[in-house]
Design a protein around this motif. Structure first.
Motif, PDB file in Angstrom:
ATOM      1  N   ARG A 309     -29.147 -68.457 -67.803  1.00  0.00           N
ATOM      2  CA  ARG A 309     -29.561 -69.853 -67.998  1.00  0.00           C
ATOM      3  C   ARG A 309     -30.911 -69.946 -68.697  1.00  0.00           C
ATOM      4  O   ARG A 309     -31.196 -70.930 -69.373  1.00  0.00           O
ATOM      5  CB  ARG A 309     -29.614 -70.573 -66.648  1.00  0.00           C
ATOM      6  N   ALA A 310     -31.743 -68.931 -68.543  1.00  0.00           N
ATOM      7  CA  ALA A 310     -33.079 -68.956 -69.141  1.00  0.00           C
ATOM      8  C   ALA A 310     -33.081 -68.547 -70.608  1.00  0.00           C
ATOM      9  O   ALA A 310     -34.088 -68.709 -71.287  1.00  0.00           O
ATOM     10  CB  ALA A 310     -34.011 -68.024 -68.354  1.00  0.00           C
ATOM     11  N   GLN A 311     -31.971 -68.023 -71.111  1.00  0.00           N
ATOM     12  CA  GLN A 311     -31.961 -67.439 -72.444  1.00  0.00           C
ATOM     13  C   GLN A 311     -31.311 -68.335 -73.485  1.00  0.00           C
ATOM     14  O   GLN A 311     -30.473 -69.179 -73.178  1.00  0.00           O
ATOM     15  CB  GLN A 311     -31.239 -66.088 -72.416  1.00  0.00           C
ATOM     16  N   PHE A 312     -31.712 -68.110 -74.716  1.00  0.00           N
ATOM     17  CA  PHE A 312     -31.089 -68.696 -75.898  1.00  0.00           C
ATOM     18  C   PHE A 312     -30.411 -67.538 -76.623  1.00  0.00           C
ATOM     19  O   PHE A 312     -31.071 -66.756 -77.296  1.00  0.00           O
ATOM     20  CB  PHE A 312     -32.163 -69.328 -76.790  1.00  0.00           C
ATOM     21  N   PRO A 313     -29.093 -67.381 -76.488  1.00  0.00           N
ATOM     22  CA  PRO A 313     -28.438 -66.217 -77.099  1.00  0.00           C
ATOM     23  C   PRO A 313     -28.518 -66.269 -78.634  1.00  0.00           C
ATOM     24  O   PRO A 313     -28.002 -67.186 -79.265  1.00  0.00           O
ATOM     25  CB  PRO A 313     -26.985 -66.330 -76.620  1.00  0.00           C
TER      26      PRO A 313
END
Length: 404
Positions: A309-313
């Motif tokens: 949830r914390a990441q921007f893939p």
């Protein structure tokens, strides 16, 4: 599009915790460190990148027009000398520290005490999520505390140990500005939302032919799902492979580009699902558009855990810029990023993934039309120019404050 500034514009130093081949240097200019550098250069600022090399080789694939400096990283007590050496090499008037770590933000705050420079903190991941998040506590016995301090591999000898990370998180308000790249992180830390940008002039689908790329990378004759990145359990690659088991199409393959530098997870995947997997090596960012061109579908199957949830893939903007059909999960910012430019399923749902793969291949023209919409959205919201526009007022504010 190039933003113009006068020569009075100060220099920006980007501080990275690990620039080694197994750290940020491994990705050849494709990760946020270098996206920020490109976006800042695009605004007319001079940029340098500085970081430690912890027990690995220096990078050999960083773009040559991005100046960088490295210092051998060591555990405590040797880290004090390493930190002093890196501090002495920082030339920037504005320091851009990547993540609230002692090796980056901690050094930036020390430099600020010495020179009154401005400090911007970028948070593109929740570091403590890897250690249990808010539930993490350090409550050792006296004997364990002594071990953690005195043993060569003691937990407190590592400069970015969770004990220190938690304290750095409590100090984020000392930054002059904060940037984040997901809504999850913005809710937690505040700051300005600056999502990752892609060089959409490099990632230009009209420059590449799918079948030519398939032939070059040994993928001819297959329908290709592609995962351009490092597999880890929370990234849901296993869910895609289970879906391939369900479909059992002999010409379907999952191409994994790069693989994991962290552990033997790749080997675990190959031992169970090797019949479906094609491994492609890590390649420089300049080569990635040609690799991505070989894909029929890009898969971003994140599982619903705090780390995801914390990441921007970054795989999303690879796919969007190249107008590829995207199959992703409803996790974090992914639905907002792609909107109607892709196909969404629930996380940890191999059966939904299988159904959607089948639908896409049965309706390829419709799927590619969505890919074209994703390309338009990427250019408007997730390009290097879009990233520059977000950063411009933050750097200008730092410039005015510095030059007064």
């Amino acid at each position: 599009m190039k933003f113009q500034h006068h020569r009075s514009t100060p220099k920006v130093s980007i501080l990275v915790s690990d620039l080694s081949k197994s750290g940020a240097g491994r990705w050849g200019g494709a990760v946020r460190t270098f996206l920020l550098a490109r976006s800042i250069q695009n605004l007319g600022y001079e940029v340098e990148i500085l970081g430690f090399i912890f027990g690995d080789e220096p990078p050999d694939s960083i773009p040559k027009d991005l100046p960088f400096k490295t210092v051998p990283g060591k555990n405590y007590p040797g880290f004090l000398a390493s930190a002093t050496q890196l501090l002495s090499q920082i030339e920037g008037d504005i320091l851009y520290a990547l993540r609230p770590k002692p090796t980056t933000f901690g050094l930036a705050l020390l430099k600020k005490m010495q020179t009154q420079c401005r400090v911007i903190l970028d948070i593109d991941d929740w570091e403590l999520s890897w250690h249990g998040g808010d539930d993490w506590k350090y409550q050792p016995s006296l004997k364990q505390f002594a071990r953690d301090i005195l043993k060569p591999n003691g937990a407190l000898r590592y400069p970015d140990a969770p004990f220190y990370l938690k304290r750095m998180e409590s100090m984020v308000s000392r930054a002059d500005e904060i940037t984040v790249h997901t809504e999850f992180l913005q809710k937690r830390f505040g700051g300005v939302y600056v999502p990752n940008g892609k060089d959409t002039s490099l990632f230009e689908p009209e420059k590449y032919d799918r079948e030519t790329s398939k032939k070059k990378y040994g993928l001819s004759g297959y329908r290709i799902l592609m995962f351009p990145g490092a597999p880890r359990p929370y990234k849901g690659v296993e869910d895609v492979l289970v879906a391939l088991d369900r479909l059992a199409w002999p010409d379907l393959r999952l191409a994994i580009v790069g693989g994991s530098p962290y552990d033997d997870y790749d080997r675990q995947l190959l031992s169970r699902w090797g019949r479906w997997i094609v491994k492609l090596p890590t390649c420089p960012v300049e080569q990635m558009p040609e690799v991505v061109a070989a894909a029929d579908i890009i898969v971003v199957p994140q599982r619903d855990v705090p780390a995801a949830r914390a990441q921007f893939p970054l795989k999303l903007t690879d796919a969007m810029a190249m107008a590829k059909p995207i199959l992703a999960t409803r996790v974090g910012d992914i639905p907002t990023i792609i909107e109607d430019g892709g196909f969404l399923v629930d996380p940890s749902s191999p059966e939904q993934i299988a159904e959607q793969i089948q639908w896409i291949f049965e309706h390829l023209e419709d799927a590619r039309e969505r890919g074209s919409k994703a390309r338009e959205r990427c250019v408007e919201h997730y390009s290097i120019n879009a990233m520059s526009e977000k950063l411009a007022p933050l750097l200008q504010s730092s410039k005015v404050s510095k030059l007064r």
